[in-house]
Design an enzyme around this catalytic site. Structure first.
Site, short mmCIF file in Angstrom:
data_model
loop_
_atom_site.label_atom_id
_atom_site.label_comp_id
_atom_site.label_asym_id
_atom_site.label_seq_id
_atom_site.Cartn_x
_atom_site.Cartn_y
_atom_site.Cartn_z
CB ALA A 147 -5.10 2.79 -0.28
CE LYS A 148 0.02 -0.58 3.45
NZ LYS A 148 1.33 -1.08 3.19
NE ARG A 149 -2.22 5.56 -2.97
CZ ARG A 149 -2.27 4.24 -3.13
NH1 ARG A 149 -1.71 3.45 -2.24
NH2 ARG A 149 -2.92 3.72 -4.16
#
Ligand code: GLU
Length: 283
Positions: free
Chosen positions: A244-246
């Site tokens: 995930a990006k985060r």
């Protein structure tokens, strides 16, 4: 015996421009692209930019460069920000049928009401369902789920990977269809757009499998055509978490700018040769 043939599918990749794409997105785009290409169908790109302040203006171009770098070909359909009127029309129609109600609760009020946790966080306890709306506070529109299920009756859908399903969106509770800060939620916008774009095979990660139960209900309520679904397995990191990006997985843009060969990367992903520490979650 006559084996029924299906028309070539229309698939799509529908990224939200609130951060760069990473390897998990590359995998998702490749799966959707290849499912269409293998069967002589069409692969669409749709930018899902209804997120107001969280949508970053430079990302759509970055995404196009990423897909090109991976060697994919696509047709781009209008971005969600150009379709707000269609979301408003659908919401108005559902509201007029008594299937939506205004909700002024804040996230904190919902949490304090001791809500159960559903697929997207706390499940709304229904506080505003039977009280007059407070006109002074901003309101979201929530689906009266029990009523919606009653009205839609028994609805079924089919996932290519997991087979026939009976739509059961109860885990979502009275989900928000129109946000306080946007004319639709992800669920309403995506369902309407997939229909408007003629998507016949909704291809996305298995993490959105549960959402498809809700989308199928919305299709029934709105009289939309019913596609098939293909929820693909997810790439996970060494901790078992989905990329995930985060969590700071290296972005495709960073790899591209560092001179990596995107087509070679796509070839390796297709052959299930993942970078060290990355695996495909089969469950
Ligand atoms: N915009 C959504 C996302 O980026 C798309 C999900 C879907 O494919 O339906 O997660």
């Amino acid at each position: 015996m006559v084996v029924p043939t299906r028309p070539p599918p229309v698939t799509r990749f529908a990224p939200s421009p609130n951060g760069s794409l990473h390897l998990g997105h590359a995998w998702s785009a490749i799966v959707a692209h290849d499912l269409a290409a293998e069967r002589g169908g069409r692969f669409l790109l749709r930018i899902e930019d209804i997120d107001g302040a969280r949508s970053l203006a430079d990302k759509p171009d970055e995404f196009r460069r990423d897909l090109e770098w991976l060697g994919l070909e696509w047709e781009e359909v209008p971005a969600q920000s150009t379709r707000l009127a269609s979301y408003e029309d659908a919401a108005r129609a559902l509201l007029a049928r008594g299937l939506l109600y205004r909700c002024t609760c804040t996230r904190r009020e919902i949490e304090e009401a001791g809500a159960l946790i559903g697929p997207e966080g706390p499940v709304y306890p229904g506080t505003c369902r039977h009280r007059p709306p407070d006109a002074a506070r901003p309101a979201a529109l929530r689906l009266d789920l029990a009523r919606a299920i009653f009205e839609a009756g028994d609805v079924v859908w089919e996932d290519e990977v997991r087979g026939a399903q009976r739509a059961d969106p109860r885990a979502f509770g009275d989900v928000v269809l129109v946000r306080k800060d946007a004319p639709a939620s992800y669920h309403l916008a995506t369902t309407l757009d997939d229909a408007a774009d003629g998507v016949t095979l909704v291809t996305r990660g298995a993490d959105l499998f549960t959402a498809s139960h809700l989308h199928r209900l919305l299709q029934a309520l709105l009289g939309l055509p019913v596609p098939r679904w293909h929820h693909h397995a997810l790439l996970i990191d060494e901790t078992g978490a989905k990329l995930a990006k985060r969590r700071g997985s290296p972005s495709l843009a960073m790899r591209r700018e560092a001179g990596e060969d995107g087509r070679a990367l796509a070839t390796r992903l297709r052959a299930a040769q993942f970078p060290a520490g990355i695996a495909l979650a089969t469950a």
